[in-house]
Scaffold this active site. Structure first.
Site, PDB file in Angstrom:
ATOM      1  N   HIS A  21      -9.208  12.659  18.239  1.00 15.80           N
ATOM      2  CA  HIS A  21      -8.758  11.540  18.759  1.00 15.80           C
ATOM      3  C   HIS A  21      -9.966  11.194  19.648  1.00 15.80           C
ATOM      4  O   HIS A  21     -10.616  11.916  20.387  1.00 15.80           O
ATOM      5  CB  HIS A  21      -7.618  11.667  19.821  1.00 15.80           C
ATOM      6  CG  HIS A  21      -6.464  11.993  19.128  1.00 15.80           C
ATOM      7  ND1 HIS A  21      -5.224  12.561  19.434  1.00 15.80           N
ATOM      8  CD2 HIS A  21      -5.965  11.461  18.043  1.00 15.80           C
ATOM      9  CE1 HIS A  21      -4.238  12.567  18.761  1.00 15.80           C
ATOM     10  NE2 HIS A  21      -4.653  11.939  17.544  1.00 15.80           N
ATOM     11  N   GLY A  76       0.965  -1.217   0.071  1.00 13.58           N
ATOM     12  CA  GLY A  76       0.034   0.155   0.193  1.00 13.58           C
ATOM     13  C   GLY A  76       0.934   1.188   0.041  1.00 13.58           C
ATOM     14  O   GLY A  76       2.050   1.140   0.102  1.00 13.58           O
ATOM     15  N   TYR A  94       5.968  15.842  16.048  1.00 11.22           N
ATOM     16  CA  TYR A  94       6.711  16.291  14.801  1.00 11.22           C
ATOM     17  C   TYR A  94       7.166  17.615  15.072  1.00 11.22           C
ATOM     18  O   TYR A  94       8.117  17.991  15.078  1.00 11.22           O
ATOM     19  CB  TYR A  94       6.115  16.171  13.332  1.00 11.22           C
ATOM     20  CG  TYR A  94       5.186  14.936  12.963  1.00 11.22           C
ATOM     21  CD1 TYR A  94       5.511  13.697  13.617  1.00 11.22           C
ATOM     22  CD2 TYR A  94       4.297  14.995  12.159  1.00 11.22           C
ATOM     23  CE1 TYR A  94       4.774  12.367  13.217  1.00 11.22           C
ATOM     24  CE2 TYR A  94       3.577  14.177  11.846  1.00 11.22           C
ATOM     25  CZ  TYR A  94       3.925  12.693  12.174  1.00 11.22           C
ATOM     26  OH  TYR A  94       3.026  11.703  11.819  1.00 11.22           O
ATOM     27  N   GLU A 105      -2.763  15.857  25.824  1.00 13.85           N
ATOM     28  CA  GLU A 105      -3.989  16.504  25.479  1.00 13.85           C
ATOM     29  C   GLU A 105      -5.264  16.271  26.411  1.00 13.85           C
ATOM     30  O   GLU A 105      -5.274  15.346  27.325  1.00 13.85           O
ATOM     31  CB  GLU A 105      -4.414  16.208  24.176  1.00 13.85           C
ATOM     32  CG  GLU A 105      -4.468  14.850  23.809  1.00 13.85           C
ATOM     33  CD  GLU A 105      -4.678  14.179  22.191  1.00 13.85           C
ATOM     34  OE1 GLU A 105      -3.969  14.921  21.479  1.00 13.85           O
ATOM     35  OE2 GLU A 105      -5.459  13.359  21.866  1.00 13.85           O
TER      36      GLU A 105
END
Lengths: 293, 371
Positions: free
Chosen positions: A247, A18, A159, A209
């Site tokens: 999320h 993929g 990141y 979070e």
């Protein structure tokens, strides 16, 4: 040094044909990590860029000594794929997919623990030990070797955070994406133990979070007398209550779930909490300044 | 996804849990169909919690009282939600009200059983006993029995509760439920009867449960039209009341940028995470949704891509900006896998891609003060 992956890691890519699989064949190799074999369920191909494709994870591990796996399959197939690589003997597995039923996450986690396997994910970019090895699809240029151990519930935030830290000369030992789902293969408490045991990790940066209970685990760790100095960022101050923010676990259901409550809990435990992304490097530096004091 | 009580009780009944014989009342006239006894309980069917405290349950002695209560309940809102229906049930006298639930907790890595000998509307104030099960196959009746024996003297009742917990855990696994809560769980002649049912299903399991898929689709029709369009196309959107439109990637970064927008004295107009559909069609829809909203004064595109390759996004963005017929200013900050190619594509298209998020937010702020 590194946690979970190193230069000796031999990687099986499940779903190698993929888009993500093909990208990781090139991307891992470019980072010096060996993709040794792949699986491509439903596709009659023999190799991807020279990496041989097998019909079963057991055969791939037997023939190539794969000891780590990156599993790129959609949620409905994920439990079976992860169970297969656990049975095949891979000791570190990353499952990046999102939208996994919680029940399947529970079963994956239980199977991994029974076999002494570390499962990272779901809903994660994976693990990287800068300059050593990577098992995931995070942008490599964001990371530099150093002494910070990083744990993140969010891929994209990790990141950005590591790119900032690296830019400020604050390199990392290992960056672990524990993922944004409620039930995790490796949760914050367990990721902290790995970094705590790693001799080269001097301080810890936690990226959290709203929602869930991982921040409580970080606070419990930071309050220990032998804890490594810890810095943190908790995002979601501007999120309204009662709404899921992307999320599965990022939802302010009760007061304890809110960003303000989590920040308070972490600060009370002695964690250097950044007010926002722009202050993260300073918080990490404060944590590092406490090392060996 | 919280099931309404009536659907939750039907699910419990199908698993052998005793529930009152009730009837669904879709409009006030349906009260005439009630063949059960009075007094009866009339209960608003809403998916929000705190219904009991908010007056959503009425005790009625006669059909006339039932009609009056039905009119009132149909006209009430519970945390902004109007009841889709009412449930009428016999009002049952009982010896005790207990609390029993199965929940999923990440800390345990699986299921937990929660029990309190005092159920009712004030459960939040109770400290329930917790049996940490983990994966369902770890459930041990003897472990729960030992725990309950400390809180409960009636040994026959303990056995019934243990059996009930096992059954509720089965409901959780078979139907992919994240919460199966019975509060109150009534004791009548020593037997257990579920007077309420709060069952939260896992939306991620919609691919193997037609009823979850159907209910998710149905609830989308109650969302604002633009949020429904976003969700239908795999864009995760939560509408907020601000003026800065945000097109973002990744839940954590989206929240971080929202926080930075707020810290700069502006208000984000939405949480809009495109990372599940980072295609030209996905981004086009994101722009269309924000462009057509008059409350939005400027748009910030903030993407730090890992799985999303930012050079492909940059190509899409340059095409969208060329075609777009909306004067709202757009500020870009894209970084991640493929960033060098992305920068070249943006420069060639005459678009500015800010290197730092702070600069992008400042650029948006500068626009806002002019608008």
């Amino acid at each position: 040094m590194s946690v979970l992956v190193d230069r000796a890691s031999r990687v099986l890519i499940y779903g190698i044909a993929g888009n993500f699989g093909r990208f990781s064949v090139r991307d891992l190799a470019a980072y010096g990590t060996k993709p040794v074999a792949g699986l491509a369920p439903g596709r009659a191909i023999r190799d991807v860029d020279g990496v041989p494709v097998y019909a079963s994870a057991a055969a791939a591990c037997r023939e190539h000594g794969a000891n780590a796996a990156l599993v790129y399959v959609p949620a409905p197939m994920a439990l079976d794929a992860v169970l297969e690589v656990i049975d095949a003997g891979c000791k570190v597995i990353v499952y990046p997919g999102d939208g996994l039923p919680v029940q399947d996450a529970i079963d994956m986690r239980a199977a991994a623990r029974e076999h002494g396997t570390v499962l990272v994910g779901p809903n994660t970019p994976g693990v990287i030990s800068p300059g050593e090895a990577k098992l995931g699809f995070m942008p490599s240029f964001c990371y530099t070797p150093g002494t910070l151990g990083v744990i993140s519930r969010s891929g994209s935030l990790s990141y950005e955070a590591c790119w900032r830290l690296s830019g400020e000369g604050l390199g990392q030992t290992t960056v672990i994406g524990i993922g944004g789902d409620p039930v995790k293969g490796l949760n914050a408490a367990e990721a902290l133990e790995l970094l705590h045991a790693d001799a080269t990790t001097a301080a810890i940066v936690y990226l959290g979070e709203i929602g869930g209970s991982d921040e409580d685990a970080v606070a419990r760790y930071a309050a220990r007398p032998d804890a490594k100095p810890t810095a943190a960022l908790v995002v979601g101050a501007a999120a309204p209550p009662g709404k899921k923010m992307g999320h599965a676990a990022a939802l302010v259901g009760s007061q304890a779930d809110s960003q303000a409550a989590k920040v308070q809990t972490l600060r009370a435990a002695g964690v250097h909490v950044a007010a926002g992304l722009p202050q993260l490097a300073a918080a990490a530096r404060s944590a590092l300044a406490r090392v060996n004091k | 996804m919280l099931m309404i009580e009536h659907a939750g009780k039907a699910l419990l009944r199908s698993h052998g849990v005793a529930v009152p014989h009730g009837q669904l009342v879709r409009e006030t006239a349906d009260i005439e169909q009630w063949r059960g006894p009075y007094p009866a309980a009339l209960k608003a069917q809403v998916s929000s919690g705190g219904r009991g405290k908010a007056g959503g349950v009425a005790r009625v002695e006669t059909p006339d009282e039932a009609r009056a209560a039905a009119l009132r309940l149909f006209d009430s809102e519970f945390q902004g939600e109007r009841p889709s229906a009412l449930l009428i049930e016999p009002w049952l006298g009982h010896e005790r009200e207990l609390y029993l639930s199965i929940v999923v907790d990440g800390g345990y890595g699986g299921y937990a059983v929660l029990y309190s000998p005092n159920g009712g509307v004030d459960i939040e104030a109770q400290q329930p006993s917790v049996y940490e099960v983990g994966p369902a196959h770890n459930f041990r009746a003897h472990a729960l029995r030992a725990l309950l024996s400390r809180a409960e003297r009636d040994t026959a009742l303990v056995e019934r509760i243990v059996a009930m917990a096992r059954r509720l855990l089965r409901v959780a696994t078979v139907s992919d439920a994240l919460t199966v809560e019975i509060n109150p769980l009534a004791v009548i002649d020593g037997k257990l009867l579920a007077l309420d049912a709060k069952i939260a299903r896992d939306e991620a399991a919609a691919f193997r449960h037609a009823d979850i898929a159907q209910e998710c689709a149905h609830r989308r029709t109650h969302e604002a039209a633009r949020v429904a369009r976003a969700l239908d196309n795999n864009l995760m959107m939560v509408a907020l009341e601000g003026e800065i439109g945000l097109i973002s990637g990744g839940a954590g970064m989206t929240m971080a940028v929202m926080d930075m927008i707020a810290a700069a004295g502006m208000r984000p107009a939405c949480f809009l995470d495109c990372s599940s559909n980072p295609t030209p069609a996905g981004y086009r829809l994101a722009f269309a949704l924000l462009d057509e909203d008059p409350a939005i004064k400027a748009i910030l595109v903030s993407i730090f891509g890992g799985g999303t390759h930012i050079d492909r996004v940059a190509r899409t963005m340059s095409e969208i900006m060329r075609e777009r017929r909306c004067a709202k200013p757009v500020v870009f900050r894209m970084n991640g896998n493929g960033r060098d190619a992305a920068d070249a594509i943006m420069t060639q298209a005459g678009l500015c891609n800010h290197q730092r998020l702070e600069d992008a937010v400042a650029a948006v702020h500068a626009l806002g003060t002019r608008a």
